[in-house]
Design an enzyme around this catalytic site. Structure first.
Site, mmCIF file in Angstrom:
data_model
loop_
_atom_site.group_PDB
_atom_site.id
_atom_site.type_symbol
_atom_site.label_atom_id
_atom_site.label_comp_id
_atom_site.label_asym_id
_atom_site.label_seq_id
_atom_site.Cartn_x
_atom_site.Cartn_y
_atom_site.Cartn_z
ATOM 1 N N GLY A 66 -9.209 -38.853 52.649
ATOM 2 C CA GLY A 66 -9.468 -40.060 51.901
ATOM 3 C C GLY A 66 -8.127 -41.231 51.838
ATOM 4 C CB CYS A 93 -6.512 -35.652 55.785
ATOM 5 S SG CYS A 93 -5.184 -36.645 56.025
ATOM 6 C CE1 TYR A 94 -5.719 -38.519 47.991
ATOM 7 C CE2 TYR A 94 -7.667 -37.294 47.490
ATOM 8 C CZ TYR A 94 -6.714 -37.827 47.123
ATOM 9 O OH TYR A 94 -6.751 -38.425 45.642
ATOM 10 C CG HIS A 187 -8.353 -36.221 60.356
ATOM 11 N ND1 HIS A 187 -9.216 -36.435 59.400
ATOM 12 C CD2 HIS A 187 -6.937 -36.849 60.205
ATOM 13 C CE1 HIS A 187 -8.450 -37.065 58.506
ATOM 14 N NE2 HIS A 187 -7.098 -37.362 58.776
ATOM 15 C CD GLU A 189 -11.933 -34.939 60.619
ATOM 16 O OE1 GLU A 189 -11.435 -33.607 60.541
ATOM 17 O OE2 GLU A 189 -11.624 -35.649 59.598
ATOM 18 C CG ASP A 245 -34.037 -44.213 63.016
ATOM 19 O OD1 ASP A 245 -33.867 -43.185 63.884
ATOM 20 O OD2 ASP A 245 -33.369 -44.850 62.373
ATOM 21 C CE LYS A 387 -30.671 -44.110 65.590
ATOM 22 N NZ LYS A 387 -31.315 -44.982 64.680
#
Ligand code: XMP
Length: 531
Positions: A66, A93-94, A187, A189, A245, A387
């Site tokens: 964050g 992280c945060y 990170h 991710e 979609d 998505k």
């Protein structure tokens, strides 16, 4: 919010991971990485109510990064229940800094932000890092990671050990001595952290003991059962736009309830070359879906006459769509449900908008914003999916690859790619130019390397010479971008030879165009579309 389906044979939501969001730009990536490992995850605000957390019954909690600093008063903290729940916790992280602060550690602020690739030394093989290494150098186990932080933990809380370090962040990872609580300053991710996926794998499979059940096949099976149960014998209508979609919703509902589904497809005259035909062929001919197809080009063009303002154009296109959709659906007297292609990022964004955490830059018009007086119940079978998961589901349902992996196309279509007033003549020129650009991108195997590519029609005339004749015709701009989230984007560095070929073809083959330009603006400050 919890969408657990009681009837699914395999409970695809079992042992989920809860991601408490502290506002990082990477939070959705964390959720996607966890789901790629076959485990359902949801994102909620860091101050989520404890009763909702208990109802969600997570097998583990991840605290996201964050933008704040825990060194200031009043910044978001970890809710105390997180450490009382007796489940694994991973702070990133945060999230790690907030975890350290909550448990009596110390965090310091620094004006110099560390941003970019870094090497961390693994000091302790905690359960999280066991067997994971990029390189061993001088007896040091090294991981290549991505750092993006200003603050850092400078003193571990009691009972925590330092499990990795870098020269600039001596506490780059920490782990509790006996509880399954971990913190990472880097990170995992983002793909720049080479072994990020394996670190998450250890967290969700080994530490949280969540099994990989969140797979396209299971998702499909569970969605079909849930839709059948929800809809019963009722009739459903769906506004089909041809986008990914709504196409996946159509294929999914057709699989689940067959003839109880009617799709309404409104051709607004602002679609791409051949698009209306493709929608009719795919759904009506190949899949046997009940399809009401309306050519409303004239209504849209008449309503748009002499309107040049982008936001007004969006509003007009949205309004005319609703009017026509309503007219058509009123003819289907016994429809009880309106299906929509809402996907998980829309759900997250509208939750964020309610708390004032999101800003609206353009009023995005999407098929489906219908008036309440239609009194239809909403059916949103993609509400839980990102998505990329929607696309995988589309393939699983047998939709053509080209349709499922097509670049995004805005709801107002070519209406926002013709600058200023929209005219049929301009739309026809734009369609032809766009077809050439896209065909050439595919032929050069560049289409799937860029995230979005299209032509823009500029209603200004420019001088050219063809043969001996002087021409005074319109300008086409080519736009191609690379992006992960469409919030920021870089203009695609397409080869000059390729651009030359596209430009020559457009000028030679499309009457009305005498000049082609390439847009080299990134987002921000420019947006991807020109309007
Ligand atoms: P911008 O231009 O805001 O575009 O950088 C980001 C992404 O959103 C799409 N876009 C729209 N999609 N209705 C939509 O459904 C709209 O009004 C709209 N405007 C932009 C754009 O194509 C890109 O993918």
């Amino acid at each position: 919010m919890h969408f657990q389906s009681e009837c699914s044979k395999k409970n695809i939501h079992q042992k989920p991971i809860l991601i408490l969001d502290f506002g990082s730009q990477y939070t959705q990536l964390i959720a996607r990485r966890i789901r790629e490992l076959g485990v359902y995850s949801e994102i909620h605000s860091y101050d989520m109510d404890v009763s909702l957390v208990k109802a969600f019954n997570p097998a583990g909690i991840i605290l996201s990064g964050g933008p704040d600093t825990v060194t200031s008063d009043g910044t978001p903290g970890v809710p105390p229940y997180v450490f009382d729940m007796d489940i694994p916790v991973l702070g990133i992280c945060y999230g790690m800094q907030a975890m350290a602060a909550a448990m009596g550690g110390q965090v310091s602020s620094s004006a110099n932000k560390e941003y970019g690739a870094a090497e961390v030394n693994i000091l302790e093989d905690s359960l999280l890092f066991e067997g994971i290494v990029d390189e061993v150098r001088d007896d040091q186990k090294i991981l290549n990671v991505w750092m993006s932080h200003g603050d850092k933990v400078v003193k571990c809380p009691n009972d925590f050990i330092i499990s990795a370090s870098t020269p600039s962040a001596p506490i780059a990872a920490m782990a509790h001595k006996s509880r399954p609580w971990f913190g990472l300053q880097f990170h995992p991710e983002v793909t720049h952290t080479h072994q990020g996926k394996r670190i998450f794998e250890h967290f969700v499979h080994r530490i949280c003991k969540s099994d990989p059940v969140w797979t396209p096949t299971n998702i499909l099976q569970s969605a079909v059962q849930q839709i059948k149960q929800q809809v019963g014998e009722d009739q459903v209508i769906l506004g089909l736009s041809g986008g990914v979609d709504s196409s996946v919703v159509a294929a999914l509902l057709s699989r689940a309830i067959g003839d109880q589904l009617t799709c309404v497809f409104v051709d607004n005259g602002l679609l791409r070359d051949g698009e209306a035909q493709q929608v009719r062929d795919t759904f009506s001919k190949n899949m046997g879906v009940n399809l009401v197809s309306v050519d409303a080009s004239k209504d849209f063009l008449t309503a748009l006459e002499s309107e040049a303002d982008p936001e007004q154009k969006r509003k007009i296109i949205g309004r005319v769509f609703v009017e026509i959709f309503e007219q058509e659906s009123n003819k289907l007297t016994n429809a009880k449900w309106l299906a929509q292609g809402t996907i998980y990022p829309d759900v997250i964004e509208s939750a964020a908008a309610k708390t004032g955490k999101a800003t609206v830059i353009k009023s995005h018009h999407n098929v489906g914003g219908l008036p309440a007086h239609m009194k239809l119940k909403l059916l949103e079978p993609l509400r839980e999916l990102f998505k990329d998961e929607v696309r995988e589901l589309g393939l699983e349902l047998g939709l053509p690859y080209d349709m499922v992996y097509r670049h995004p196309f805005p709801g107002p279509g070519l209406g926002v790619r013709i600058l200023g007033e929209v005219k049929d003549e301009y739309a026809n020129i734009l369609r032809k130019a766009d077809r050439i650009f896209i065909d050439e991108l595919k032929a050069a195997e560049l289409y799937y390397k860029v995230s979005q590519a299209f032509c823009v029609f500029l209603p200004v005339k420019s001088v050219g010479v063809v043969g001996d004749a002087r021409q005074y015709e319109y300008v086409i701009a080519l736009r191609a971008v690379e992006t992960i989230d469409f919030m920021t984007a870089r203009w695609a560095h397409l080869p000059y030879e390729f651009l030359e070929k596209v430009s020559n073809r457009i000028i030679n083959e499309v009457a009305g165009v005498s000049r082609v330009t390439y847009d080299i603006s990134s987002k921000p400050p420019a947006t991807i579309e020109w309007e």
